[in-house]
Every structure is written in structure tokens, then in C-alpha cells.
Design a protein around this motif. Structure first.
Motif, short mmCIF file in Angstrom:
data_model
loop_
_atom_site.label_atom_id
_atom_site.label_comp_id
_atom_site.label_asym_id
_atom_site.label_seq_id
_atom_site.Cartn_x
_atom_site.Cartn_y
_atom_site.Cartn_z
N LEU A 82 0.63 -3.02 -8.65
CA LEU A 82 2.04 -3.02 -8.30
C LEU A 82 2.37 -4.33 -7.61
N SER A 83 3.35 -5.08 -8.13
CA SER A 83 3.71 -6.36 -7.51
C SER A 83 5.05 -6.31 -6.79
N GLU A 84 5.88 -5.32 -7.12
CA GLU A 84 7.18 -5.21 -6.46
C GLU A 84 7.62 -3.76 -6.44
N GLY A 86 11.08 -1.68 -5.22
CA GLY A 86 12.43 -1.62 -4.66
C GLY A 86 12.83 -0.17 -4.48
N GLN A 87 14.10 0.06 -4.36
CA GLN A 87 14.58 1.43 -4.20
C GLN A 87 14.61 2.17 -5.52
N THR A 88 15.02 1.47 -6.60
CA THR A 88 15.13 2.13 -7.91
C THR A 88 14.30 1.44 -8.98
N GLN A 89 13.72 0.28 -8.67
CA GLN A 89 12.93 -0.47 -9.65
C GLN A 89 11.58 -0.87 -9.07
N LEU A 90 10.62 -1.05 -9.97
CA LEU A 90 9.31 -1.53 -9.58
C LEU A 90 8.78 -2.44 -10.66
N GLU A 91 7.78 -3.24 -10.30
CA GLU A 91 7.20 -4.16 -11.27
C GLU A 91 5.68 -4.11 -11.16
N PHE A 92 5.05 -4.06 -12.33
CA PHE A 92 3.60 -4.07 -12.43
C PHE A 92 3.13 -5.42 -12.97
N THR A 93 1.93 -5.81 -12.59
CA THR A 93 1.23 -6.89 -13.27
C THR A 93 0.02 -6.29 -13.97
N PHE A 94 -0.36 -6.92 -15.06
CA PHE A 94 -1.51 -6.47 -15.85
C PHE A 94 -2.41 -7.66 -16.11
N ASP A 95 -3.67 -7.54 -15.73
CA ASP A 95 -4.68 -8.53 -16.10
C ASP A 95 -5.48 -7.94 -17.24
N TYR A 96 -5.61 -8.72 -18.31
CA TYR A 96 -6.41 -8.32 -19.46
C TYR A 96 -7.72 -9.09 -19.35
N VAL A 97 -8.80 -8.37 -19.08
CA VAL A 97 -10.08 -9.00 -18.83
C VAL A 97 -11.07 -8.59 -19.91
N LYS A 98 -11.64 -9.59 -20.57
CA LYS A 98 -12.69 -9.33 -21.55
C LYS A 98 -13.97 -9.10 -20.78
N VAL A 99 -14.56 -7.93 -20.99
CA VAL A 99 -15.76 -7.55 -20.26
C VAL A 99 -16.96 -7.93 -21.12
N THR A 100 -17.74 -8.85 -20.59
CA THR A 100 -18.92 -9.31 -21.33
C THR A 100 -20.17 -8.93 -20.54
N GLY A 101 -21.32 -9.23 -21.09
CA GLY A 101 -22.56 -8.93 -20.39
C GLY A 101 -22.70 -9.70 -19.09
N GLY A 102 -22.09 -10.86 -19.03
CA GLY A 102 -22.19 -11.68 -17.82
C GLY A 102 -20.90 -11.63 -17.03
N ALA A 103 -20.15 -12.71 -17.08
CA ALA A 103 -18.91 -12.80 -16.30
C ALA A 103 -17.73 -12.23 -17.09
N ASP A 104 -16.81 -11.62 -16.36
CA ASP A 104 -15.57 -11.16 -16.96
C ASP A 104 -14.66 -12.37 -17.18
N VAL A 105 -13.87 -12.34 -18.29
CA VAL A 105 -13.01 -13.46 -18.64
C VAL A 105 -11.57 -12.97 -18.73
N ALA A 134 5.45 6.36 -5.37
CA ALA A 134 5.18 5.31 -4.38
C ALA A 134 3.84 5.55 -3.69
N ARG A 135 3.56 6.80 -3.33
CA ARG A 135 2.28 7.12 -2.68
C ARG A 135 1.10 6.86 -3.62
N ALA A 136 1.25 7.24 -4.89
CA ALA A 136 0.16 7.05 -5.85
C ALA A 136 -0.11 5.57 -6.09
N LEU A 137 0.92 4.74 -5.99
CA LEU A 137 0.77 3.31 -6.24
C LEU A 137 0.25 2.53 -5.04
N GLU A 138 0.30 3.12 -3.87
CA GLU A 138 -0.05 2.39 -2.65
C GLU A 138 -1.40 1.67 -2.71
N PRO A 139 -2.46 2.29 -3.23
CA PRO A 139 -3.75 1.57 -3.26
C PRO A 139 -3.77 0.38 -4.22
N TYR A 140 -2.78 0.27 -5.09
CA TYR A 140 -2.80 -0.74 -6.15
C TYR A 140 -1.77 -1.84 -5.95
#
Length: 152
Positions: A82-84, A86-105, A134-140
């Protein structure tokens, strides 16, 4: 910023690629929606009950920036925060990470702006974000403050 995120794991299938063999761009947006749906199912089922009643979650804006190509059978972690809030609106960000055997990309990053509305389809009006959501989103949150007790 927190390291906490809601994660949707996905294995890319052939049907999600184009003739060249890389993932067709519209699938990134579909995965955002799927991640959001699974979040509601797993973390805020009471909000799903409200959606079945008269709450509507309108997607106002969606975007995605691409950094690297992915292909069939790549393993992805779609990480929603959750990045924002408001009272009636919210905004999410999404990271798309390729999971490999070593480092995530990090292969892409997206955003999604949502408005909460209520009422019949011919007369929907903005509605406060449900407290359960709002409560469910708090950790994120990427916000620097607690979400509960936000300004009215």
C-alpha cells in the motif's frame, strides 16, 4: 519503507507469451488484479462480503514499467504494498520479481489506484474505505505512519 508485502506467486505459462516468446504486457495488469483479489480473500474476507453487498472497488488507474523480459516457466513473485491511503481512494504498488536459484531480479514495477464506491450502478457515490480493509493493509504499507486512526 517496510519490507512487508503481500505476495502472489505465479509460474508463467505459454498462453501468457506472444509470438516472440516473451510475456505479453496485458498479463502484468491481470496479475495485479489477481494479487489484489487473493489479498482480499486471504486477509480481508469481510470486505469480500461487502463487495457482494454494495461496495464497489473501481480501478481508476493502472500502470506498469518494464525492466526485463520474462518468458514461459519463469517463476514470479508479485509483491503488493500500500503506497497511499485516503478517505475514499487507495493506491498499491506492485513489484514483479523473477525468482531464480540465486538472486531475485526486479523485472517490472506497477501501480494501481482504487476508489471505494457504494450504491446502485446508476447512482454510485464515493464511500469511505472500510476499516476492515485499512486494518488488513496496515502490515503492507510503504507509508511512514499507522493507518488506523487516520484523519476523518
Amino acid at each position: 519503507m517496510t519490507d512487508e508485502y503481500f505476495e502472489y506467486r505465479h509460474t508463467v505459462g505459454f498462453e501468457e507469451t506472444n509470438l516472440v516468446g516473451n510475456v505479453y504486457y496485458v498479463n502484468y495488469l491481470r496479475w495485479q488484479g489477481r494479487c489484489r483479489e487473493l489479498f482480499l480473500q486471504q486477509k480481508a474476507p469481510e470486505v469480500l462480503a461487502e463487495v457482494q453487498d454494495d461496495l464497489k472497488l473501481f480501478t481508476l488507474k493502472v500502470d506498469c514499467e518494464f525492466f526485463a523480459e520474462i518468458t514461459a516457466f519463469d517463476e514470479l513473485s508479485i509483491r503488493m504494498r500500500l503506497s497511499e491511503l485516503g478517505q475514499t481512494q487507495l493506491e498499491f504498488t506492485f513489484d514483479y520479481v523473477k525468482v531464480t536459484g540465486g538472486a531475485d531480479v526486479l523485472v517490472a514495477r506497477g501501480r494501481q489506484r482504487i476508489a471505494c464506491m457504494r450504491g446502485p450502478n446508476t447512482n454510485t457515490v464515493p464511500s469511505r474505505i472500510p476499516e476492515a480493509l485499512a486494518r488488513a493493509l496496515e502490515p503492507y504499507t510503504t507509508l511512514g505512519r499507522a493507518l488506523t486512526g487516520r484523519a476523518a
